[in-house]
Design a protein around this motif. Structure first.
Motif, PDB file in Angstrom:
ATOM      1  N   LEU A  68      15.462  16.531   0.458  1.00  0.00           N
ATOM      2  CA  LEU A  68      14.133  16.711   1.056  1.00  0.00           C
ATOM      3  C   LEU A  68      13.722  15.488   1.874  1.00  0.00           C
ATOM      4  O   LEU A  68      13.157  15.611   2.965  1.00  0.00           O
ATOM      5  CB  LEU A  68      13.096  16.987  -0.038  1.00  0.00           C
ATOM      6  CG  LEU A  68      13.171  18.365  -0.700  1.00  0.00           C
ATOM      7  CD1 LEU A  68      12.221  18.434  -1.890  1.00  0.00           C
ATOM      8  CD2 LEU A  68      12.847  19.471   0.311  1.00  0.00           C
ATOM      9  N   VAL A  69      14.008  14.297   1.346  1.00  0.00           N
ATOM     10  CA  VAL A  69      13.676  13.066   2.070  1.00  0.00           C
ATOM     11  C   VAL A  69      14.440  13.018   3.388  1.00  0.00           C
ATOM     12  O   VAL A  69      13.872  12.726   4.454  1.00  0.00           O
ATOM     13  CB  VAL A  69      13.995  11.824   1.220  1.00  0.00           C
ATOM     14  CG1 VAL A  69      13.831  10.550   2.047  1.00  0.00           C
ATOM     15  CG2 VAL A  69      13.089  11.769  -0.005  1.00  0.00           C
ATOM     16  N   LEU A  70      15.732  13.315   3.340  1.00  0.00           N
ATOM     17  CA  LEU A  70      16.555  13.311   4.548  1.00  0.00           C
ATOM     18  C   LEU A  70      16.066  14.358   5.554  1.00  0.00           C
ATOM     19  O   LEU A  70      16.017  14.100   6.763  1.00  0.00           O
ATOM     20  CB  LEU A  70      18.017  13.583   4.193  1.00  0.00           C
ATOM     21  CG  LEU A  70      18.740  12.465   3.433  1.00  0.00           C
ATOM     22  CD1 LEU A  70      20.086  12.959   2.920  1.00  0.00           C
ATOM     23  CD2 LEU A  70      18.939  11.250   4.323  1.00  0.00           C
ATOM     24  N   ALA A  71      15.693  15.543   5.053  1.00  0.00           N
ATOM     25  CA  ALA A  71      15.212  16.606   5.933  1.00  0.00           C
ATOM     26  C   ALA A  71      13.907  16.221   6.621  1.00  0.00           C
ATOM     27  O   ALA A  71      13.719  16.481   7.816  1.00  0.00           O
ATOM     28  CB  ALA A  71      15.035  17.898   5.142  1.00  0.00           C
ATOM     29  N   LEU A  72      13.004  15.600   5.883  1.00  0.00           N
ATOM     30  CA  LEU A  72      11.730  15.174   6.464  1.00  0.00           C
ATOM     31  C   LEU A  72      11.933  14.065   7.496  1.00  0.00           C
ATOM     32  O   LEU A  72      11.287  14.050   8.552  1.00  0.00           O
ATOM     33  CB  LEU A  72      10.780  14.711   5.355  1.00  0.00           C
ATOM     34  CG  LEU A  72      10.247  15.814   4.437  1.00  0.00           C
ATOM     35  CD1 LEU A  72       9.499  15.208   3.250  1.00  0.00           C
ATOM     36  CD2 LEU A  72       9.335  16.762   5.211  1.00  0.00           C
TER      37      LEU A  72
ATOM     38  N   TYR B 142      20.307  14.154  14.075  1.00  0.00           N
ATOM     39  CA  TYR B 142      21.367  15.115  13.750  1.00  0.00           C
ATOM     40  C   TYR B 142      22.130  14.709  12.496  1.00  0.00           C
ATOM     41  O   TYR B 142      22.455  15.550  11.653  1.00  0.00           O
ATOM     42  CB  TYR B 142      22.329  15.276  14.928  1.00  0.00           C
ATOM     43  CG  TYR B 142      21.858  16.265  15.951  1.00  0.00           C
ATOM     44  CD1 TYR B 142      21.948  17.633  15.730  1.00  0.00           C
ATOM     45  CD2 TYR B 142      21.304  15.833  17.158  1.00  0.00           C
ATOM     46  CE1 TYR B 142      21.512  18.539  16.680  1.00  0.00           C
ATOM     47  CE2 TYR B 142      20.854  16.739  18.113  1.00  0.00           C
ATOM     48  CZ  TYR B 142      20.961  18.093  17.862  1.00  0.00           C
ATOM     49  OH  TYR B 142      20.511  18.992  18.802  1.00  0.00           O
ATOM     50  N   VAL B 143      22.425  13.416  12.350  1.00  0.00           N
ATOM     51  CA  VAL B 143      23.144  12.959  11.159  1.00  0.00           C
ATOM     52  C   VAL B 143      22.313  13.217   9.903  1.00  0.00           C
ATOM     53  O   VAL B 143      22.819  13.729   8.892  1.00  0.00           O
ATOM     54  CB  VAL B 143      23.494  11.461  11.278  1.00  0.00           C
ATOM     55  CG1 VAL B 143      24.031  10.931   9.947  1.00  0.00           C
ATOM     56  CG2 VAL B 143      24.536  11.253  12.366  1.00  0.00           C
ATOM     57  N   LEU B 144      21.026  12.878   9.957  1.00  0.00           N
ATOM     58  CA  LEU B 144      20.149  13.125   8.811  1.00  0.00           C
ATOM     59  C   LEU B 144      20.006  14.616   8.533  1.00  0.00           C
ATOM     60  O   LEU B 144      19.981  15.049   7.375  1.00  0.00           O
ATOM     61  CB  LEU B 144      18.766  12.512   9.069  1.00  0.00           C
ATOM     62  CG  LEU B 144      18.685  10.985   9.117  1.00  0.00           C
ATOM     63  CD1 LEU B 144      17.273  10.546   9.502  1.00  0.00           C
ATOM     64  CD2 LEU B 144      19.081  10.369   7.786  1.00  0.00           C
ATOM     65  N   GLY B 145      19.895  15.419   9.606  1.00  0.00           N
ATOM     66  CA  GLY B 145      19.740  16.860   9.431  1.00  0.00           C
ATOM     67  C   GLY B 145      20.947  17.498   8.782  1.00  0.00           C
ATOM     68  O   GLY B 145      20.810  18.378   7.920  1.00  0.00           O
ATOM     69  N   ILE B 146      22.145  17.077   9.179  1.00  0.00           N
ATOM     70  CA  ILE B 146      23.365  17.613   8.579  1.00  0.00           C
ATOM     71  C   ILE B 146      23.461  17.212   7.116  1.00  0.00           C
ATOM     72  O   ILE B 146      23.785  18.028   6.242  1.00  0.00           O
ATOM     73  CB  ILE B 146      24.601  17.140   9.366  1.00  0.00           C
ATOM     74  CG1 ILE B 146      24.606  17.774  10.765  1.00  0.00           C
ATOM     75  CG2 ILE B 146      25.888  17.485   8.621  1.00  0.00           C
ATOM     76  CD1 ILE B 146      25.644  17.191  11.689  1.00  0.00           C
TER      77      ILE B 146
END
Length: 325
Positions: free
Chosen positions: A20-24, A250-254
């Protein structure tokens, strides 16, 4: 192409919380692109030039780390070459080109709304392809999130629709859904940074070619860009677009998608619209209306409902147990 992530099991707290943290963070990084690009456009850049520079810079930044991540495992690239090309063509270049053509025929807010219905498309894919029928709570969360998105984009007054524009916007939506589905797949063995770098490189080359042949108008300027009320050199927002709003995003989203699964990650990604309003307020002095703040609350409630409606399995390995980036 390897089997895509099925989202059959809800991720354990050990993966959900960091996911969740990475997605936000990814959504916030993507959201920053709007105000930065608008500043560049106001100074003389075209939207096509801004996004092409953004994608190519991101690819250049990530190529080095991607090579290190491969550690000589070039067979992964050869085995997934078609996937990397499809990711770059559909999720990056195709999505961007479709969106540009959509806004050329209709209002920006409406085009964004249609594109951001991609989480619903993800639910439909998982149901149609993998038989994962959404729970009532998931459906309720989807409805809440879409209503909230309409409020954030301030579209309650209604807007004229253009058939060609709607078709292009639906193409952008399909590209965004493809991004979430492919990003969540760990079965291909590709490190997340390799997927991002390869896709951005392919997407950047396609956008550059599209610009050279006139599909995407490209024009640049060296004039200062006004952000937060102060002029800054043009290369600062351009570099930030590439490094922060594309490479990092993109890196965080993946990484987030591989922890949360494509369905939940796609809905968390809707917070990009909320973050865009906040950044526009901070950098462009565009204060949000009360209705937009209310829409942000509905989006968050919708994400929570989707999370609670995720399928649960009492046994078996967790989705995405393979190493994540």
């Amino acid at each position: 192409m390897s089997t895509l992530t099925h989202d059959k099991r809800i991720a354990p707290p050990s993966r959900t919380a960091p996911g969740l943290v990475l997605a936000l963070l990814s959504a916030a990084s993507f959201a920053l692109s709007g105000p930065l690009a608008k500043g560049l456009i106001d100074s003389g850049w075209t939207a096509g030039a801004a996004v092409t520079a953004r994608v190519l810079i991101a690819a250049a930044v990530l190529i080095g780390p991607a090579l290190v991540a491969l550690r000589g495992r070039w067979f992964l690239v050869r085995r997934n070459l078609g996937l990397l090309v499809a990711y770059g063509l559909i999720a990056i270049a195709g999505c961007q080109l479709a969106y540009f053509n959509a806004v050329d025929h209709m209002e920006v807010g409406v085009a964004i709304l249609i594109e951001f219905t991609s989480p619903v498309a993800v639910i439909g894919w998982l149901w149609f392809r993998h038989g994962q029928r959404p729970s009532r709570l998931t459906v309720a969360g989807a409805v809440l999130a879409i209503i909230g998105l309409m409020l954030v984009l301030n579209l309650v007054s209604g807007a004229d629709l253009d058939t060609v524009g709607v078709l292009w916007a639906l193409g952008a939506m399909a590209g965004a859904a493809f991004y979430w589905i492919i990003s969540a797949d760990e079965d291909n063995g590709l490190p997340g940074i390799v997927l991002a770098a390869g896709g951005l490189l392919v997407g950047g080359i396609v956008l550059l070619v599209a610009g050279l042949i006139g599909i995407v108008p490209i024009a640049t300027s060296r004039a200062d860009v006004v952000l937060a009320g102060s002029p800054v050199p043009w290369w600062i927002p351009v570099t930030s677009l590439g490094v922060v709003t594309a490479g990092l995003a993109y890196v965080l989203g993946i990484a987030a998608s591989r922890r949360l699964g494509s369905r939940l990650a796609a809905f968390v990604g809707l917070t990009e619209a909320v973050a865009s309003v906040v950044f526009a307020w901070l950098l462009l002095d565009e204060a949000p209306a009360a209705i937009q703040l209310a829409g942000g609350v509905l989006i968050l409630l919708g994400v929570v409902a989707v999370r609670l409606g995720e399928p649960r399995v009492t046994s078996g390995p967790d989705v995405g147990d393979a190493a994540t980036p």
